[in-house]
Scaffold this motif. Structure first.
Motif, short mmCIF file in Angstrom:
data_model
loop_
_atom_site.label_atom_id
_atom_site.label_comp_id
_atom_site.label_asym_id
_atom_site.label_seq_id
_atom_site.Cartn_x
_atom_site.Cartn_y
_atom_site.Cartn_z
N ALA A 109 -28.58 -13.71 13.39
CA ALA A 109 -29.35 -12.58 12.31
C ALA A 109 -31.06 -12.17 13.33
CB ALA A 109 -30.34 -13.01 11.45
N GLY A 110 -31.33 -11.95 13.15
CA GLY A 110 -32.55 -10.93 13.89
C GLY A 110 -32.44 -9.44 14.06
N HIS A 111 -34.34 -8.98 14.52
CA HIS A 111 -34.73 -8.23 14.21
C HIS A 111 -33.61 -6.80 15.49
CE1 HIS A 111 -36.90 -4.48 13.22
NE2 HIS A 111 -37.10 -4.45 14.85
N SER A 112 -33.78 -7.49 16.70
CA SER A 112 -32.50 -6.74 17.77
C SER A 112 -31.06 -7.20 17.23
CB SER A 112 -33.24 -7.68 19.17
OG SER A 112 -33.11 -8.63 19.24
N ASP A 113 -30.46 -7.28 18.34
CA ASP A 113 -29.04 -7.67 17.95
C ASP A 113 -28.66 -9.43 18.05
OD1 ASP A 113 -29.15 -8.65 20.66
OD2 ASP A 113 -28.22 -7.11 21.66
N GLY A 114 -30.11 -10.10 18.27
CA GLY A 114 -29.95 -10.98 17.86
C GLY A 114 -29.82 -12.25 19.65
N ASP A 115 -29.38 -11.74 20.24
CA ASP A 115 -29.04 -12.43 21.18
C ASP A 115 -29.89 -13.70 22.08
OD1 ASP A 115 -27.61 -13.44 24.17
OD2 ASP A 115 -26.99 -11.37 24.77
N VAL A 116 -29.55 -14.86 21.34
CA VAL A 116 -30.61 -15.80 21.81
C VAL A 116 -30.81 -16.19 23.34
CG1 VAL A 116 -30.64 -16.87 19.38
CG2 VAL A 116 -28.75 -17.72 20.87
N LEU A 117 -29.93 -16.03 23.95
CA LEU A 117 -30.37 -16.37 25.18
C LEU A 117 -30.88 -15.81 25.85
CD1 LEU A 117 -29.03 -18.03 27.61
CD2 LEU A 117 -27.50 -17.67 27.73
N ALA A 118 -31.03 -14.01 25.88
CA ALA A 118 -31.05 -12.96 26.56
C ALA A 118 -32.13 -13.50 25.78
CB ALA A 118 -30.88 -11.45 26.16
N HIS A 119 -32.96 -14.21 24.88
CA HIS A 119 -34.48 -13.70 24.03
C HIS A 119 -35.05 -14.97 24.92
CE1 HIS A 119 -33.72 -11.65 20.49
NE2 HIS A 119 -33.38 -10.75 21.29
N ALA A 120 -34.43 -16.39 25.55
CA ALA A 120 -35.78 -17.46 25.46
C ALA A 120 -35.21 -17.39 27.10
CB ALA A 120 -34.01 -18.37 25.42
N LEU A 121 -34.40 -16.19 27.75
CA LEU A 121 -35.05 -15.71 29.27
C LEU A 121 -36.05 -14.77 29.36
CD1 LEU A 121 -33.40 -16.22 32.49
CD2 LEU A 121 -31.62 -15.17 31.97
N ALA A 122 -35.91 -13.81 29.07
CA ALA A 122 -36.82 -13.48 28.97
C ALA A 122 -38.60 -13.92 28.94
CB ALA A 122 -36.88 -12.28 27.53
N ASP A 123 -38.52 -14.43 27.52
CA ASP A 123 -39.54 -14.98 27.89
C ASP A 123 -39.93 -16.09 29.34
OD1 ASP A 123 -40.82 -14.63 25.44
OD2 ASP A 123 -40.21 -16.34 24.18
N ALA A 124 -39.02 -16.94 29.19
CA ALA A 124 -38.86 -17.55 30.41
C ALA A 124 -39.67 -17.34 32.02
CB ALA A 124 -37.37 -18.44 30.85
N LEU A 125 -39.23 -16.42 31.98
CA LEU A 125 -39.65 -14.85 33.13
C LEU A 125 -40.82 -14.68 33.23
CD1 LEU A 125 -36.13 -12.76 33.93
CD2 LEU A 125 -36.92 -15.04 35.29
N LEU A 126 -40.89 -14.00 31.53
CA LEU A 126 -42.89 -13.45 31.42
C LEU A 126 -44.09 -14.41 31.36
CD1 LEU A 126 -41.43 -11.41 28.99
CD2 LEU A 126 -42.13 -9.86 30.91
N GLY A 127 -43.65 -15.49 31.19
CA GLY A 127 -43.61 -16.89 31.15
C GLY A 127 -44.42 -17.39 32.34
N ALA A 128 -43.43 -17.88 33.62
CA ALA A 128 -43.54 -17.65 34.60
C ALA A 128 -44.18 -17.16 35.40
CB ALA A 128 -41.76 -18.10 35.41
N ALA A 129 -44.06 -15.23 35.03
CA ALA A 129 -45.66 -14.75 35.60
C ALA A 129 -46.30 -14.23 35.86
CB ALA A 129 -43.49 -12.99 35.59
N GLY A 130 -46.84 -15.07 34.44
CA GLY A 130 -47.57 -15.10 33.45
C GLY A 130 -48.17 -13.63 32.88
N LEU A 131 -47.13 -12.98 32.49
CA LEU A 131 -47.00 -11.70 32.31
C LEU A 131 -47.38 -11.66 30.24
CD1 LEU A 131 -44.66 -10.04 34.68
CD2 LEU A 131 -47.11 -9.61 34.63
N ALA A 132 -46.56 -12.34 29.57
CA ALA A 132 -46.58 -11.69 28.04
C ALA A 132 -45.17 -12.78 27.48
CB ALA A 132 -46.29 -10.29 28.13
N ASP A 133 -45.23 -12.60 26.30
CA ASP A 133 -43.85 -12.95 25.57
C ASP A 133 -42.99 -12.21 25.03
OD1 ASP A 133 -44.65 -13.04 23.03
OD2 ASP A 133 -46.61 -14.66 23.01
N ILE A 134 -41.97 -12.04 24.60
CA ILE A 134 -41.17 -11.63 24.03
C ILE A 134 -41.95 -10.72 23.14
CG2 ILE A 134 -39.15 -12.75 23.13
CD1 ILE A 134 -36.70 -11.30 23.81
N GLY A 135 -41.88 -11.75 22.14
CA GLY A 135 -42.64 -10.60 21.32
C GLY A 135 -44.11 -9.71 21.24
#
Length: 160
Positions: A33-59
């Motif tokens: 369940a989620g606002h998007s399609d809810g793919d938890v793995l894609a969401h967690a990976l996006a946050d990891a990449l964005l955080g490592a780059a110091g850019l933002a978070d998925i939300g």
């Protein structure tokens, strides 16, 4: 320069939804369940990449209150997130993922999930690994009421 990123996501499971991990649909009677399609793995990976780059978070990039992201393809969100990090000069060294859920079994789909993530990110499949854990019947994860993804990534950038 090297940077490590950590991402985590947890979604309730609900009937009438697809169970998606890394862009791969797994057969199961419930999905995230989620606002998007809810793919938890894609969401967690996006946050990891964005955080490592110091850019933002998925939300921040894709606010759940914004109707533009309703039922969005999480792999597209992952691709957009990675493009931001890549444009800032970052390269993926490796990605390690842990999925926690009681059901469905992840192992039969692991290679397909790794290939899907690697394809979206434009890296060799050997740079991405996914493993699955159960919660030994404990809590919402152990009762097949939720699924969780934890992701760590290592990024590299040449700052000379």
């Amino acid at each position: 320069m090297f940077r490590i990123g950590l991402g985590k996501d947890l979604h309730k499971l609900a009937t009438g939804r697809k169970f998606l991990l890394g862009g791969v649909e797994l057969p199961f009677e419930k999905g995230e369940a989620g606002h998007s399609d809810g793919d938890v793995l894609a969401h967690a990976l996006a946050d990891a990449l964005l955080g490592a780059a110091g850019l933002a978070d998925i939300g921040e990039l894709f606010p759940p209150a914004d109707p533009a992201w309703k039922d969005a393809d999480s792999m597209k969100l992952l691709g957009i997130s990675w493009n931001k990090a890549r444009e800032a000069g970052w390269r993926i060294v490796n990605i390690d993922c842990v999925i926690t859920c009681e059901k469905p079994r992840i192992l039969p789909f692991r290679d397909k999930i790794c290939a899907s993530l690697a394809g979206t990110l434009g890296v060799d499949k050997s740079a991405v690994f996914v493993k699955a854990k159960t919660n030994e019947g404990l809590g919402e994860l152990g009762h097949s009421e939720a699924v969780e993804a934890l992701v760590v990534c290592l990024l590299e950038r040449d700052d000379t």
